[in-house]
Design an enzyme around this catalytic site. Sequence first.
Site, short mmCIF file in Angstrom:
data_model
loop_
_atom_site.label_atom_id
_atom_site.label_comp_id
_atom_site.label_asym_id
_atom_site.label_seq_id
_atom_site.Cartn_x
_atom_site.Cartn_y
_atom_site.Cartn_z
N GLU A 1 0.95 -1.50 0.00
CA GLU A 1 -0.30 -0.16 0.45
C GLU A 1 1.24 1.16 0.39
O GLU A 1 0.52 2.49 -0.62
CB GLU A 1 -0.84 0.31 1.34
N HIS B 1 8.24 -26.33 0.12
CA HIS B 1 7.86 -26.94 -0.54
C HIS B 1 6.70 -26.99 -1.85
O HIS B 1 5.83 -27.85 -2.00
CB HIS B 1 7.09 -28.13 0.51
N LYS C 1 -14.12 1.52 -3.50
CA LYS C 1 -14.25 1.88 -3.14
C LYS C 1 -15.33 3.00 -3.53
O LYS C 1 -16.73 2.42 -3.35
CB LYS C 1 -13.59 2.66 -1.38
O1 PA5 Z 1 -2.76 1.83 5.70
C1 PA5 Z 1 -4.20 1.96 5.57
O2 PA5 Z 1 -4.57 3.68 5.64
C2 PA5 Z 1 -5.46 1.29 5.51
O3 PA5 Z 1 -4.37 0.00 5.26
C3 PA5 Z 1 -6.28 1.72 6.33
O4 PA5 Z 1 -6.04 1.01 7.17
C4 PA5 Z 1 -7.69 1.16 6.49
O5 PA5 Z 1 -8.36 0.95 5.06
C5 PA5 Z 1 -8.59 0.57 7.36
O6 PA5 Z 1 -8.82 2.41 7.73
P1 PA5 Z 1 -9.86 2.60 8.10
O7 PA5 Z 1 -8.86 2.43 10.05
O8 PA5 Z 1 -9.83 3.66 8.58
O9 PA5 Z 1 -11.16 1.64 8.55
#
Ligand code: PA5
Length: 471
Positions: free
Chosen positions: A306, A327, A441
């Site tokens: 990410e 394996h 989203k």
């Molecule tokens: O790194 C990030 O920003 C994301 O992985 C969020 O942690 C994830 O989308 C969850 O978001 P939130 O805490 O707003 O529910």
Amino acid sequence: MVSAAPRVRIDVSDAMAARIGPRGLDAAAIMALQPQIDAVHAQLTDLTGAGRDFLGFLDLPVRMLAQLPAIRAAADQLIAAGDTHVVLGIGGSYLGAKTLFNALTHPYHNQLPAERRGWLPKIYFAGTDLDSRELNGLLDLLPARGPVLPTSGFTVNVVSKSGTTLETAVAFRILWKRLKTVYGDLAAKQVVATTDPDGGALRQMAQRENFTTLPVPPDVGGRYSVLSAVGLLPAAVFGADVAGLLAGAADMAERCRTADLNENPAYRYAATMFHAQQRGYHIRYLAAWAKGLETLVHWHDQLCAESLGKDGRGPVPIAGMVTRDLHARGQQIQDGSHDTLVVNLVVNRTEPEIAMPDDPGDPDGLNYLAGQTLGHMQRQAWLGTTYAYCQAGRPSVHIVLDDVSAYSLGQLIYMLEVATVAEGYLMGINPLDQPGVEAYKRSMFALLDRPDMAGLRAKMGQLGPDLEQVV
Ligand code: PA5
């Protein structure tokens, strides 16, 4: 004086051309990155780099000390109120806490009798999927009606910085309904919400319903938040050494004060990884050589994917567990396309050890192993695998932990966070945002008929395979 404290170390020698031949990495080219690293260091210390508003994770090891009493109080509330605790969250609001749970509790924590768990609750994680079978399974474990005693009750920590993440919010609505059925007007006492201190739907709901709340610092992004209340509250509920975790992270922060590639493990790692990308090693296989680190490699997978998968570039992280995966994936790494850099996560000490028993009849021919510990065998498997990869010109980097303690994990987590941002800055991208995640989203919300998405919905037309037509 040499410190006796456990220390996370990085060894890159089995990735270098001097060890594995011409397809290896070039040690001189990595050291030649020092001027770029100096610039990265300036961006991190002056808070001037891309995504600077989310660099607050850098001082969490110190900043969180002041919040420990509030975290402990919230944990005590949850421990006293139920024998089953559910942590709801996804992505950065899930993987850090699960990492700590996997590493720092008994491997069969939930199956132990309450006494062996130190009267701490069983811990479940949910809100990571939209999967009825899974959530129904969890609901089956929870009381369906009240009244219940604390010894058979359940509690929820709902973790969402934005407070609007669908998977988490859906699971919370379902569990909140169950809580109200079981506890009636007292349901709010069973809940802690970990969310933005000021805004968002969850914060508003928490105020309305009077939940105990803990803040996710606004200057800390989700996947960098494990050392905030996001990871620390669950850790306190399952009895981990929260102060030790922060102390380990603080020690690594000290080691990261220098820009010197010879001294700073995060920069050494980042420069090596960046150089590997430039040499065509696009796949980064992080292999856990201890079951307790199995979730940590998934946390790293998310942190890396990410943060660095941007602008048509970035390494492809893969989380692995060895020797299990030897394996399967072992074949591809040894013999397949030449694009994988192996990062081994190795633990020096496992205790208590199990030694191979002797069997006088030697029915399975394994008496040559009698007296050898599983830890010793695992170490030989790591060394043997690395030797085989070296022979085939395949690069390996080793991150070595002295033990799987809260203190060592604190060091490792902090090191990988700094290294990820540093690598992103070397790549010239912003490692602290995630614009790509927003795209799915928006279209999902449109398909779910969220009222403000009607325009996009109209544009999308009919989607999905026509099952009459496809083979
Ligand atoms: O790194 C990030 O920003 C994301 O992985 C969020 O942690 C994830 O989308 C969850 O978001 P939130 O805490 O707003 O529910």
